[in-house]
Design a protein around this motif. Structure first.
Motif, mmCIF file in Angstrom:
data_model
loop_
_atom_site.group_PDB
_atom_site.id
_atom_site.type_symbol
_atom_site.label_atom_id
_atom_site.label_comp_id
_atom_site.label_asym_id
_atom_site.label_seq_id
_atom_site.Cartn_x
_atom_site.Cartn_y
_atom_site.Cartn_z
ATOM 1 N N THR A 26 -20.248 118.774 -21.485
ATOM 2 C CA THR A 26 -21.263 117.811 -21.937
ATOM 3 C C THR A 26 -22.234 118.464 -22.917
ATOM 4 O O THR A 26 -22.640 117.833 -23.898
ATOM 5 C CB THR A 26 -22.044 117.212 -20.755
ATOM 6 N N SER A 27 -22.582 119.695 -22.695
ATOM 7 C CA SER A 27 -23.479 120.405 -23.609
ATOM 8 C C SER A 27 -22.843 120.559 -24.990
ATOM 9 O O SER A 27 -23.498 120.335 -26.019
ATOM 10 C CB SER A 27 -23.828 121.776 -23.030
ATOM 11 N N ASN A 28 -21.570 120.922 -25.014
ATOM 12 C CA ASN A 28 -20.883 121.086 -26.293
ATOM 13 C C ASN A 28 -20.725 119.769 -27.036
ATOM 14 O O ASN A 28 -20.844 119.722 -28.263
ATOM 15 C CB ASN A 28 -19.516 121.742 -26.076
ATOM 16 N N VAL A 29 -20.460 118.695 -26.307
ATOM 17 C CA VAL A 29 -20.330 117.382 -26.947
ATOM 18 C C VAL A 29 -21.676 116.958 -27.543
ATOM 19 O O VAL A 29 -21.734 116.455 -28.670
ATOM 20 C CB VAL A 29 -19.802 116.326 -25.949
ATOM 21 N N ARG A 30 -22.763 117.177 -26.794
ATOM 22 C CA ARG A 30 -24.090 116.844 -27.324
ATOM 23 C C ARG A 30 -24.397 117.645 -28.586
ATOM 24 O O ARG A 30 -24.920 117.106 -29.565
ATOM 25 C CB ARG A 30 -25.167 117.093 -26.273
ATOM 26 N N ALA A 31 -24.080 118.933 -28.564
ATOM 27 C CA ALA A 31 -24.332 119.789 -29.730
ATOM 28 C C ALA A 31 -23.512 119.322 -30.931
ATOM 29 O O ALA A 31 -24.021 119.257 -32.058
ATOM 30 C CB ALA A 31 -24.011 121.243 -29.399
#
Length: 89
Positions: A26-31
């Motif tokens: 989820t962090s990578n998708v947000r970034a």
């Protein structure tokens, strides 16, 4: 026939791994969304519409993955309870 050995430590590690993997995902998708959106700021382009559609599909897939990871964690917690209840016998 081989035996499957269940342990609370293994189940606990699986829970940790699924939590870490989901949080990283989820962090990578947000970034990624943030970076792409900053590139499209102020731009009127058909590619932006297509990206938004694909981003929505990605978010839906991410929700499905999260549901599956939660199911894995729930199963591991059940295994841990089972070990507690029947491991003493």
């Amino acid at each position: 026939m081989s035996k499957v050995r269940l342990s609370k430590a293994a189940a606990s590690r699986v829970i940790s791994f699924t939590d870490e993997a989901y949080n990283a995902l989820t962090s990578n998708v947000r970034a990624m969304d943030s970076r792409v959106n900053s590139q499209f700021t102020g731009m009127v382009d058909p590619a932006l519409k297509r990206y938004a559609e694909l981003s929505e599909k990605l978010q839906n897939t991410l929700r499905q993955i999260g549901t599956n990871m939660e199911a894995i964690s729930k199963y591991c917690r059940a295994v841990m309870r089972w070990i507690d209840d029947y491991g003493q016998i």
